[in-house]
Design an enzyme around this catalytic site. Structure first.
Site, short mmCIF file in Angstrom:
data_model
loop_
_atom_site.label_atom_id
_atom_site.label_comp_id
_atom_site.label_asym_id
_atom_site.label_seq_id
_atom_site.Cartn_x
_atom_site.Cartn_y
_atom_site.Cartn_z
N THR A 32 12.20 -3.69 -3.35
CA THR A 32 13.06 -2.83 -4.16
C THR A 32 13.89 -3.71 -5.08
OG1 THR A 32 13.16 -1.36 -2.26
CG2 THR A 32 14.80 -1.01 -3.99
N ARG A 115 18.37 -8.52 -8.85
CA ARG A 115 19.00 -7.86 -7.69
C ARG A 115 19.83 -8.87 -6.91
NH1 ARG A 115 15.48 -5.62 -2.44
NH2 ARG A 115 16.96 -6.52 -0.96
N ASN A 1005 9.86 1.35 4.50
CA ASN A 1005 11.18 1.24 3.89
C ASN A 1005 11.12 1.14 2.37
OD1 ASN A 1005 14.02 0.88 3.98
ND2 ASN A 1005 13.71 -1.29 3.58
C1 TPP Z 1 11.10 -11.47 1.13
C2 TPP Z 1 11.20 -10.00 1.04
N1 TPP Z 1 10.24 -9.34 0.42
C3 TPP Z 1 10.29 -7.99 0.34
C4 TPP Z 1 11.33 -7.32 0.87
C5 TPP Z 1 11.43 -5.84 0.69
N2 TPP Z 1 11.16 -5.11 1.90
C6 TPP Z 1 12.14 -4.77 2.73
S1 TPP Z 1 11.60 -3.92 4.04
C7 TPP Z 1 10.01 -3.98 3.50
C8 TPP Z 1 8.90 -3.29 4.21
C9 TPP Z 1 9.12 -3.11 5.64
O1 TPP Z 1 7.96 -2.61 6.18
P1 TPP Z 1 7.68 -2.67 7.70
O2 TPP Z 1 7.86 -4.04 8.22
O3 TPP Z 1 6.33 -2.07 7.94
O4 TPP Z 1 8.81 -1.79 8.34
P2 TPP Z 1 9.06 -0.22 8.14
O5 TPP Z 1 9.92 -0.08 6.97
O6 TPP Z 1 7.72 0.43 8.00
O7 TPP Z 1 9.74 0.19 9.40
C10 TPP Z 1 9.92 -4.70 2.31
C11 TPP Z 1 8.68 -4.92 1.59
C12 TPP Z 1 12.34 -8.08 1.50
N3 TPP Z 1 13.40 -7.51 2.06
N4 TPP Z 1 12.24 -9.40 1.58
#
Ligand code: TPP
Ligand code: SF4
Ligand code: SF4
Ligand code: SF4
Length: 1180
Positions: A32, A115, A1005
């Site tokens: 995001t 961000r 998320n």
């Molecule tokens: C280095 C980094 N890349 C991308 C993100 C953005 N990000 C935050 S949560 C997430 C996905 C989480 O997915 P998952 O582990 O499957 O957990 P869920 O939300 O499905 O419970 C991403 C891509 C981040 N916080 N840090």
């Protein structure tokens, strides 16, 4: 040449439009607010769109941004024009490769939604901290300040990157620009095609890695040549500004929108000038114009090319008359003399030898707005006799006194602009509908328009505020609407909760969704603040009973089309009949993916709303209505009253630093605060039928929010209840003799998801309007004061007992998860079992958002004040973070054992202490016994607590007496992808940590992008044409080590198996891994998440999800460590798949491909089951 097309785009769409055109390869990873760019590129590639080289762009998702940057580097090295999209932590993960890409002079383009970087807390919102952390990498940094500029400068960055053969970061403000919808002119691909330097591309291809003309890259060098080779790039950097300006001129020759490395706006002979970068520049420009119209001589210098810094161009742009310069930075470098842009400007001026006043200040961190009033405060400060240096604007710094005072509101938008502010409820469809409204107005009138959307941290059911502006003049204001002509409130529960009309201007319109269709009902229900504002500001009041219409139209909670109809009726931005026709057309476009029935229901909702708006005359005496009381709760912790409640009421932005410092220094917050929120937002809540109830406690197990709980009550306690309605029935079971049973709901915490009622085997719960059940709040308040009788029956590893688990206090309650979320019931159960002694490392993901969004904390404490200690580090490092916690606890407890042993050996130790210590030493590694013996030891030690020496030391370490339970929580994105390396390593370390994976099969998320847990044939973001490869088998991989406890569970399908697995995993003296199936909003379960439990049941029944446990302890006893807990699958798997939009939609869009992938998926699942059957029969 083909004309530009007028489109309603946000910044991300503009960047994606250009990046697609000019890339061979796109390497993506979601974060995001940049994910949308990757999603669009993926969708367009799936649909076969061609870039300007007449090819479909190759799109590849990597396991992390570090992986993406590596792939970008390799792709460029082998000669493909490559782009990527990221922000914040993602950009930071790319830094190592950015040095390499720049060092090797490769023409990458990174489009970055600037961000905040996580420090004391994570923030998904915009500022320039991430980009500023890359200014040393050697990338050129080019900034767009408006949505249109994103289109224009995205093109400039690609053209210039190709021309000079150097990499660019093209950045724009996260959310403010990336998500702001504006009417823009979109440059056609046919035009872009004419602008590219094809000779430069040829040269790039000629220099790439190819065995036909081989070369060696990335060597290791000695001191002899390294420094000189680094300096050899100087000439290239000197050439970049001219190349960028040439590309700007080339684009402007077509667009007629001239743009420069630096642009100055304002008085030609300005004496006072603001220098800044990003979206705030537009607001500063509006304010400068406003001040100049009143006789001032001020201006704004906008920085576009930040690196390489072209001092000559800067000085040529700055008016010679400027004696006072204020540089605004949207970042903070703690400990530095000044922020980066300020230092660049100061050094530039210093080298001229001229004497000018140069000051710097910070604004807008984490998307804090720079409003017109704040921009004016900056000019005022600059004009003052002694301008404040290193100031802040937009916060109240009452500790180090950096902030500038504001002189009051200032509306800098052009006259005639209509400004609208709409208060919505997350996932009620309001935001989507407003975006659509902008598109309708933008594409069917000559008006300029702007849409910006604010969300709070709740996954759904949170507050949304839509800020819309329409007008005949361009709209520059890059801040929230604060002089609204039209205010709508889509939830009656907001009345009195938020200051709804604070930003309404005099004579505006207020539309409320409520059942209060008459003046009498309004009189009864409107609070003093609303009444006073209505009367004092002469606001016209209208009501729409949208929920009633939604029920008639059978669109559930989605009132968006109803409120949209009201909007078109009252705002007058389009002729009403024309608007309704367009709205209906847009419904067809928006919902056809979800099926014809949904389309028809929404059209019905519009038809039923045509005459549903009622005007209510505002009585003049409302001006004297009693003003609202402040928001405090008597007896609540200081943090709740001073921080949480102001934030809950949308007043958090006003909190001074001193309050925050006093309550949450370093971003560290108390737990157990979500219970004070009491949102009361459910439309219906469960009503318990005591007669029908069979006391199975299933409703309590599955409730995602810990809102419905069983209580054991003595007859005396029942008698002492505050209301007769505190009905109980004799508790079933010998253990509970003499006790009564009551299922108690907290109506004000309920989300109304209906999962409990749907799951109850005897239909003893009826979903009933909240208003009828509100009285139960008092019963809830009473029930939670009663003793927790969790000692009547036990749940143990040997004899797991589900009912026993439900009499234990959940130490996770009222989280911000979506109603019906499949993740939270698992974590809630774990906290019931081990919460009083657990430490949690939580990966970034939904679970860190519903579990850790400040200032609300759903993790709570028991009567002793004990509860989960929770921390989140990053998305990528959670296993390591949790392992670090484990190492610390282990090492510290070892030291306590050393002290204890010395205490026992020490002759002077009193005998009672010796005995108690010895007892504890023996049991220190047993969870229950260490707690019991530790408590006994504390009792005898208490008398010696003041003593210096061993006894005092042992007393000080008493919080380590109980054995801790180390948990590591995260989603599949973390466990299967970005964090897999760490997870694998931590599992392999063979230490006693418990890893729990919430498998939603997507990155929930960030909106549902695919992960390696996404099954073949599922449609997800970044897998628009269906995931092509099969799901990774995480459990199987872990089992190959042979010493890890592994289980796969689905709580809705088999609660006992899940409970058993969790208890076994925790008791297992080595590493454990549980993979848990978690239905999610992103699956598009037909009928909604009310069916969460049923979906899990069906998933197991059809063989989509398999239940098993692998316990190495059994192998030690010569038994088969593997137990298959799923029955043999029955039915055609496809019948299961089509219950969910993620599978069903693929068949609508790509029928043949869906058929192929779903057939393969069925084979994948069958193969898995057969493999497990083999393990169960023959051992693993
Ligand atoms: C280095 C980094 N890349 C991308 C993100 C953005 N990000 C935050 S949560 C997430 C996905 C989480 O997915 P998952 O582990 O499957 O957990 P869920 O939300 O499905 O419970 C991403 C891509 C981040 N916080 N840090
Ligand atoms: S409706 Fe949902 S939140 Fe409310 S008690 Fe039932 S399961 Fe819990
Ligand atoms: S699920 Fe139904 S029967 Fe079981 S405890 Fe809840 S209300 Fe009673
Ligand atoms: S996992 Fe899915 S259902 Fe749960 S909070 Fe996240 S998006 Fe909502």
């Amino acid at each position: 040449m083909e004309q530009e097309k007028i489109e309603c785009f946000d910044g991300n769409s503009c960047a994606a439009h250009v990046a697609y055109a000019l890339s061979d390869n796109s390497v993506i990873f979601p974060i995001t607010p940049s994910s949308v760019m990757g999603e669009l590129i993926d969708e367009w590639a799936a649909a076969g769109r061609k870039n300007i080289f007449d090819q479909v762009v190759s799109v590849t998702e990597m396991q992390s941004e570090a992986g993406a940057a590596g792939a970008v580097h390799g792709s460029l090295a082998a000669g493909a024009l490559t782009s990527t999209y990221t922000a914040s932590q993602g950009l930071l993960l790319m830094v190592p490769n950015m040095y390499k890409i720049a060092g090797e002079k490769l023409p990458a383009v990174f489009h970055v939604t600037a961000r905040a970087v996580a420090g004391q807390a994570l923030s998904i919102f915009g500022d320039h901290s991430d980009v500023m952390a890359t200014r040393q990498t050697g990338f050129a940094l080019l900034n767009s300040a408006t949505v249109q500029e994103v289109m224009d400068l995205a093109l400039v960055s690609h053209l210039a990157a190709i021309k000079v053969g150097m990499p660019f970061v093209h950045f724009f403000d996260g959310f403010r620009t990336s998500h702001e919808v504006q009417k823009v002119k979109s440059i056609p691909y046919s035009v872009m095609k004419t602008m590219v330097d094809y000779d430069a591309i040829k040269k790039f291809h000629a220099g790439c890695l190819n065995p036909e003309h081989p070369q060696m890259r990335g060597t290791s060098q000695s001191p002899d040549i390294f420094f000189a080779l680094v300096e050899s790039s100087n000439k290239v950097y000197q050439a970049i500004p001219d190349a960028v300006q040439a590309a700007m001129d080339q684009v402007a020759a077509y667009t007629k929108r001239p743009i420069h490395l630096f642009d100055y706006v304002g008085h030609p002979e300005a004496t006072h000038v603001i220098v800044c970068m990003g979206a705030a520049a537009a607001t500063c420009e509006d304010v400068a114009n406003h001040l100049n119209a009143q006789g001032s001589k001020v201006g704004v210098l906008k920085v576009r090319l930040y690196r390489p810094w072209d001092a000559k161009a800067f000085l040529a742009t700055l008016p010679k008359t400027a004696t006072h310069i204020c540089v605004l930075d949207r970042t903070k470098e703690p400990g530095s003399f000044g922020e980066p842009l300020y230092l660049d400007v100061a050094a530039t001026i210093q080298e001229t030898g001229e004497s000018r006043v140069i000051i710097g200040g910070r604004f807008g961190l984490g998307s804090k707005d720079l409003t017109g009033a704040m921009a004016k405060a900056v000019f005022d400060n600059l004009a003052s006799a002694q301008p404040k240096r290193h100031f802040t604007v937009g916060i109240n710094d009452d500790i180090t006194f950096t902030s500038l005072p504001l002189a009051g509101p200032l509306d800098s938008v052009p006259k005639g602009t209509v400004q609208c502010l709409i208060w919505g409820l997350g996932s009620d469809g309001t935001v989507g509908a407003n975006k659509e409204a902008i598109k309708l107005i933008g594409s069917h009138t000559e008006q300029y328009c702007q849409g910006y959307f604010e969300y709070d941290a709740k996954k759904s059911g949170g507050l949304t505020r839509s800020h819309l502006r329409f007008g005949t003049k361009p709209i520059n204001a890059t801040y929230l609407v604060d002089h609204a002509d039209y205010v709508a409130c889509h939830h009656p529960g907001y009345v009195g909760h938020y200051h709804l009309l604070r930003d309404a201007r005099e004579g505006s319109v207020f539309v409320l969704n409520s059942p209060w269709n008459t003046i009498e009902l309004m009189e009864q229900n409107l609070t003093g603040d609303v009444k006073r504002d209505l009367a004092n500001k002469k606001i016209k009041l209208y009501n729409v009973d949208a929920w009633k219409i939604a029920a008639e139209a059978k669109v559930g909670k989605f009132i968006n089309m109803i409120m949209q109809t009201a909007f078109f009726k009252l705002s007058g931005v389009l002729p009403f009949e024309e608007a309704i026709k367009l709205l209906k057309d847009s419904v067809v476009k928006m919902y056809s993916r979800k099926g014809d029935e949904i389309v028809q229901k929404n059209i019905n909702a519009i038809d039923l709303s045509l005459n549903a708006v009622t005007e209510i005359p505002v009585p003049a005496e409302w001006a004297n209505a009693a003003p609202p009381k402040g928001f405090t709760i008597e007896g609540a912790p200081q943090f709740v009253n001073e921080v949480m409640l102001p934030c809950s009421h949308y007043e958090g932005a006003e909190l001074p630093i001193s309050t925050l410092l006093r309550n949450c220094e370093g971003g560290i917050m108390p737990t157990g605060t979500a219970a004070f929120e009491k949102r009361g937002l459910a439309v219906t809540v469960p009503k318990w039928n005591a007669e029908k109830c069979v006391q199975c406690t299933l409703c309590s197990v599955v409730c995602p929010h810990a809102v419905i709980r069983p209580f054991l009550v003595t007859p005396e306690e029942q008698k002492a209840a505050p209301q007769e309605s505190f009905v109980c029935v004799p508790a079933k079971g010998k253990e509970f003799e003499g006790l009564h049973y009551r299922m108690q709901v907290s109506p004000l915490d309920c989300t109304g998801c209906g999962v409990c009622a749907q799951t109850c085997p005897v239909k003893a719960l009826d979903m009933t309007p909240l208003e009828e059940e509100r009285y139960n709040h008092k019963n809830w308040e009473y029930a939670i004061t009663l003793p927790i009788r969790d000692d009547k029956i036990e749940t143990t590893v040997e004899k797991p007992n589900l009912k026993a688990s439900q009499f234990k206090q959940p130490l996770l309650e009222f989280s911000g998860a979506c109603g019906g979320c499949g993740e939270t019931p698992y974590i809630k159960l774990i906290t019931q079992l081990f919460g009083d002694r657990m430490i949690v490392a939580n990966a970034t993901g939904c679970s860190s958002i519903w579990g850790g969004s400040a200032p609300w904390c759903p993790y709570t404490v028991n009567k002793d004040g004990h509860g989960p200690a929770w921390g989140n580090s990053l998305f990528e490092d959670n296993a390591e973070y949790g392992y670090g916690m484990f190492l610390a606890t282990t090492q510290r407890r070892k030291r306590v054992l050393d002290i204890a042993n010395k205490v026992v050996q020490e002759a002077s130790t009193p005998q009672d202490v010796k005995d108690a210590t010895q007892e504890w030493i023996i049991n220190a590694d047993n969870a229950q016994k260490s707690k019991m013996t530790g408590n006994a030891l504390k009792k005898v030690l208490a008398a010696h607590q003041e003593e210096k020496g061993l006894l005092g030391e042992l007393w000080d370490a008493r919080d380590l007496f109980t054995k801790k339970s180390q948990w590591i929580f995260g989603g599949d994105g973390w466990a299967y992808d970005i964090g897999y390396g760490g997870l694998d390593h931590v599992l392999a370390c063979n230490d006693d940590v418990n890893i729990f994976v919430l498998d939603t099969e997507v990155y929930s998320n960030t909106g549902g992008q695919r992960s390696k847990a996404t099954p073949r044939g599922a449609q997800a973001k970044f897998a628009a044409s269906g995931k092509k490869t099969s799901k990774k088998n995480l459990g199987l991989l872990a089992m190959t080590y042979g010493y890890i406890y592994v289980a796969q569970v689905a709580i809705g399908a088999n609660q006992m198996q899940c409970l058993r697995a969790i208890q076994e995993a925790e008791a297992f003296p080595g590493p454990s891994l549980i993979v848990a199936y978690a239905p999610c909003l992103n699956h598009g379960i037909k009928g909604g998440l009310v069916n969460m439990v049923e979906e899990e049941k069906q998933a197991v029944k059809f063989g989509y999800w398999h239940l098993f446990r692998y316990n190495p302890l059994l192998a030690k006893d010569g038994k088969n460590p593997f137990s298959l807990d799923s029955p043999k699958p029955s039915g055609d798997l496809k019948d299961f798949l089509y219950r969910e939009v993620r599978y069903d939609a693929l068949t609508r869009q790509f029928q043949d491909e869906a058929e192929r992938l779903h057939t393969l998926l069925a084979q994948d699942k069958q193969k898995d089951y057969e493999r497990y059957e083999g393990f169960a029969k023959n051992g693993f």
